[in-house]
Design an enzyme around this catalytic site. Structure first.
Site, short mmCIF file in Angstrom:
data_model
loop_
_atom_site.label_atom_id
_atom_site.label_comp_id
_atom_site.label_asym_id
_atom_site.label_seq_id
_atom_site.Cartn_x
_atom_site.Cartn_y
_atom_site.Cartn_z
N VAL A 1 52.63 80.78 -43.43
CA VAL A 1 51.33 81.24 -42.93
C VAL A 1 50.35 81.36 -44.09
O VAL A 1 50.73 81.31 -45.25
CB VAL A 1 51.48 82.61 -42.21
CG1 VAL A 1 52.35 82.48 -40.98
CG2 VAL A 1 52.00 83.67 -43.15
N CYS A 2 49.05 81.53 -43.74
CA CYS A 2 48.04 81.76 -44.77
C CYS A 2 48.49 82.97 -45.61
O CYS A 2 49.01 83.93 -45.04
CB CYS A 2 46.71 82.09 -44.12
SG CYS A 2 45.95 80.71 -43.31
N PRO A 3 48.16 82.98 -46.92
CA PRO A 3 47.55 81.92 -47.72
C PRO A 3 48.54 80.92 -48.29
O PRO A 3 48.13 80.02 -48.99
CB PRO A 3 46.87 82.72 -48.83
CG PRO A 3 47.80 83.88 -49.05
CD PRO A 3 48.37 84.20 -47.70
#
Lengths: 78, 100
Positions: free
Chosen positions: A15-17
């Site tokens: 997932v981000c980042p």
């Protein structure tokens, strides 16, 4: 994994980042002009990683949805 | 001058009103203002007075991941971005204030 001189990176589950960070780190191993193909299953990343990479001068060759919450992004390194 | 603001608390916190007033004052003096929302700060896009900052020329970016986690719907005029955008705002700002 190298597949006919297109390097692939599987970021499913990320997932981000980290989706951006790991894509950028992998791009450092790619030669200028070569393609990196990245696989995501995280919707926010599919919008933001290509936009951020474009901002850094790389070319987005294609964004393809390959399944339910599965995307394939082709990047040509600047 | 370019002012960068990070806001990570939800609208009930007084930070929101402080950010609204600072942004208005900065814009009235002709400064550029860029706000990045993350964590519970993403809820601020649903506060009318906050969203109205867009009409005053304030640039608002929100962490799309935190927004997805909190089921915050997309809002026109607000970029649903990422930490990359946060870094760009911090990098280009002359002054950067963090409200958390």
């Amino acid at each position: 994994m190298v597949n006919n001189m297109t390097i692939e990176l599987d970021l499913k589950g990320e997932v981000c980042p980290y989706t951006f960070v790991k894509t950028k780190l992998k791009l450092e191993e790619v030669e200028s002009g070569e393609e990196l193909v990245v696989f995501f299953d995280h919707a926010p990343a599919v919008e933001n990683v290509p936009r951020s990479l474009k901002n850094e001068g790389h070319k987005i060759m294609g964004i393809e949805q390959t399944g339910d919450r599965l995307w394939k992004v082709r990047i040509k390194k600047a | 001058m370019k002012l960068g603001i990070l806001l990570t608390t939800s609208p009930e916190n007084e930070n929101t009103n402080t950010v609204i007033e600072i942004s208005k004052a900065a814009r009235e003096q002709g400064h550029d203002v860029s706000i990045f929302l993350m964590y519970d700060g993403v809820y601020n896009v649903n506060k009318k007075e906050f969203a109205e900052l867009i009409n005053k020329g304030v640039e608002i970016t929100i962490c799309a991941f935190n927004a997805e986690q909190r089921r915050v719907a997309k809002v026109d005029g607000i970029l649903f971005g990422s930490q990359y955008d946060h870094a760009c705002i911090a990098n280009s700002a002359d002054r950067f204030i963090s409200f958390g």
